[in-house]
Write a protein that holds these residues in place. Sequence first.
Motif, short mmCIF file in Angstrom:
data_model
loop_
_atom_site.label_atom_id
_atom_site.label_comp_id
_atom_site.label_asym_id
_atom_site.label_seq_id
_atom_site.Cartn_x
_atom_site.Cartn_y
_atom_site.Cartn_z
N CYS A 94 0.88 -1.18 0.00
CA CYS A 94 0.00 0.00 0.00
C CYS A 94 0.91 1.22 0.00
O CYS A 94 1.65 1.44 0.97
CB CYS A 94 -0.88 -0.02 1.25
N GLY A 95 0.90 1.98 -1.06
CA GLY A 95 1.80 3.12 -1.19
C GLY A 95 1.11 4.40 -0.73
O GLY A 95 0.03 4.73 -1.21
N VAL A 96 1.73 5.09 0.21
CA VAL A 96 1.15 6.32 0.75
C VAL A 96 1.96 7.51 0.27
O VAL A 96 3.19 7.54 0.44
CB VAL A 96 1.14 6.29 2.29
N SER A 97 1.29 8.46 -0.33
CA SER A 97 1.95 9.69 -0.74
C SER A 97 1.69 10.73 0.34
O SER A 97 0.56 10.94 0.75
CB SER A 97 1.39 10.13 -2.08
N GLN A 98 2.76 11.37 0.80
CA GLN A 98 2.59 12.31 1.91
C GLN A 98 2.29 13.72 1.43
O GLN A 98 1.43 14.39 1.96
CB GLN A 98 3.88 12.36 2.76
N ARG A 99 3.07 14.19 0.45
CA ARG A 99 3.07 15.63 0.19
C ARG A 99 2.19 16.04 -0.97
O ARG A 99 1.81 17.20 -1.07
CB ARG A 99 4.51 16.10 -0.05
N SER A 100 1.92 15.12 -1.90
CA SER A 100 1.12 15.52 -3.05
C SER A 100 0.32 14.33 -3.54
O SER A 100 0.75 13.17 -3.40
CB SER A 100 2.06 16.05 -4.14
N GLY A 101 -0.84 14.63 -4.09
CA GLY A 101 -1.68 13.56 -4.60
C GLY A 101 -1.29 13.14 -6.02
O GLY A 101 -1.88 12.22 -6.58
N ASP A 102 -0.28 13.77 -6.56
CA ASP A 102 0.07 13.55 -7.97
C ASP A 102 0.39 12.09 -8.27
O ASP A 102 -0.10 11.53 -9.25
CB ASP A 102 1.26 14.46 -8.32
N VAL A 103 1.21 11.47 -7.42
CA VAL A 103 1.61 10.10 -7.72
C VAL A 103 0.41 9.15 -7.65
O VAL A 103 0.29 8.20 -8.43
CB VAL A 103 2.79 9.65 -6.83
N VAL A 104 -0.51 9.45 -6.73
CA VAL A 104 -1.73 8.64 -6.64
C VAL A 104 -2.54 8.81 -7.92
O VAL A 104 -3.03 7.84 -8.51
CB VAL A 104 -2.55 9.06 -5.40
N ASP A 105 -2.65 10.05 -8.38
CA ASP A 105 -3.39 10.32 -9.61
C ASP A 105 -2.75 9.62 -10.82
O ASP A 105 -3.44 9.28 -11.78
CB ASP A 105 -3.44 11.82 -9.89
N ARG A 106 -1.47 9.42 -10.77
CA ARG A 106 -0.80 8.76 -11.90
C ARG A 106 -0.94 7.24 -11.84
O ARG A 106 -1.14 6.59 -12.86
CB ARG A 106 0.69 9.12 -11.90
N LEU A 107 -0.79 6.68 -10.62
CA LEU A 107 -0.73 5.22 -10.51
C LEU A 107 -2.10 4.57 -10.38
O LEU A 107 -2.30 3.46 -10.87
CB LEU A 107 0.13 4.81 -9.32
N ALA A 108 -3.03 5.23 -9.71
CA ALA A 108 -4.32 4.56 -9.47
C ALA A 108 -5.03 4.19 -10.77
O ALA A 108 -5.51 3.06 -10.90
CB ALA A 108 -5.20 5.43 -8.56
N PRO A 109 -5.10 5.08 -11.77
CA PRO A 109 -5.76 4.66 -13.01
C PRO A 109 -5.00 3.56 -13.76
O PRO A 109 -5.53 2.97 -14.69
CB PRO A 109 -5.79 5.95 -13.86
#
Length: 512
Positions: A94-109
């Motif tokens: 489970c990868g948690v991004s601390q400072r920005s949602g950008d990486v989540v926006d890139r990887l989740a889709p």
Amino acid sequence: MAARRGDVSGGPGRGAGGAAGAAGAGGVGGVGGVGGVDGGASGDTGGAPARLSLATWPRQVPSDIRVVHLGIGAFHRAHQAVYTEDAGDGWGVCGVSQRSGDVVDRLAPQDGLYSVLVRGPGEESARVIGVVRRLMFAAADPGAVVDAIADPAVRVVSLTVTEKGYRHDPATGRLRLTDPEIARDIAGRPPRTVIGQIVRGLAARRAPVTVLCCDNLPANGTTVRGLVDDFAAAAGVRIGCDVTFPATMVDRITPATTPADLTAAERLLGVRDLGAVVTEPFSQWVIEDTFAAGRPAWDKAGAIFTDDVAPYESMKLRLLNGAHSMLAYLGALAGFELVADAIGPLGGAIGRLMDEDVTPTLAVPRGFDLVAYKASLLDRFANPALRHRTTQIAMDGSQKLPQRLLGTVRDRLAAGAEPRWAALAVAAWMRYVWAGAPDGGGAPLPLDDPLRDRLRASVADLTDPGAVCAALLAIPEIFGPDLRESSVFSGLVADWLARLTRDGSLHTTINP
Ligand code: CS2
């Protein structure tokens, strides 16, 4: 540079990694408002290549989350996640991004899939990694991060949050209880700091767990244990589960991904990957084998397990990272954008830092070939295929100098020697802070540092290198009183700073 399509592993239709079960797209997404970056992946893409995902890149992926990783940036994706993939024993992350949602926006889709592009001189390859099964943006839902850490199915909580992410005092290794974010977390809000998240998560669990720091901190396991204890004591929190904090040494040069890298990933994969990371062929991970609740078979993936990480850690922090910081400041001042370009003209001084200052301070593991290791570092810095910017490494100098350079300085001073080259590196950092621009002018040099305002204020009105040196040495979080009061050290640094100011970085370094 030859792109070798055949190096792409786990192509569509092929399983990779032998992990257990296939997770649907629902496994990734987690909390935190996941949105597509470019309007999504497969389907009608209007002629553009489809997006990387389990639909476009079918493969096996782990079904269970057993690792919570805090700080799912490029380094984790190019290093520990690759070892977890190669271990192939079904541990999902489970990868948690601390400072920005950008990486989540890139990887989740992309169902958590992303590619690792490995670049060496004349070689380029890509492989798809599939161990990241859930993504979270901590700021959007801090409570979910605490719940994830508390989940008894989770056995390892690992971290790559960079030096400043710990909110500690680098000179003493203690938690900064006066940091406003730490203070608010101690007061009891849903935690927004990494140490707050760990303490609240540990306090809510009974099952044993390992907290695995993978950042370039000295004695990183013990240091993080101390920060957790500092927080827990200040917050009046009792941790009731068994928890271990193994030390680690991590190494893989991983520059920030650029748009050109994403284009290269698309060329290699045939699908668009907005989560691609670029790294070098070399990778090393040395880990203390004190896990409280098991771990992936990282040894099968090439990690070294040992009772004593300290000798590896000192070698890496003082040789690689110390040289890196020296190259970053001298190189940026001399107008070099990239490490690979700076190493040619500045390599002589880097070699002298390694040989004359650092080497006498090291306890080398038995059988370890230090000469070959140092030569390999210079080769790695010269890798022309890695576009590693000097200003990227120059970031957060206040958090990096102590473990990279000042340990060497202290050990050499204690031995009655003059750490000339480490002093040059410190002077180059001072010049970088003070001048704010390359020698001879040009675009300003970014001062990206948690102490930026204090650093700037302390040198703002100064015109004399000696005064600048004294003002910066007086910052206790970085130097401590011993170095401020060492006339040998301050004399060396002031002398170098005067020469850097008068003659410029390149001339000073080439004619020491
Ligand atoms: C670099 C490190 O940015 C930096 O400060 O020195 O990230 C370095 O590339 C890694 O530690 C290599 O393992």
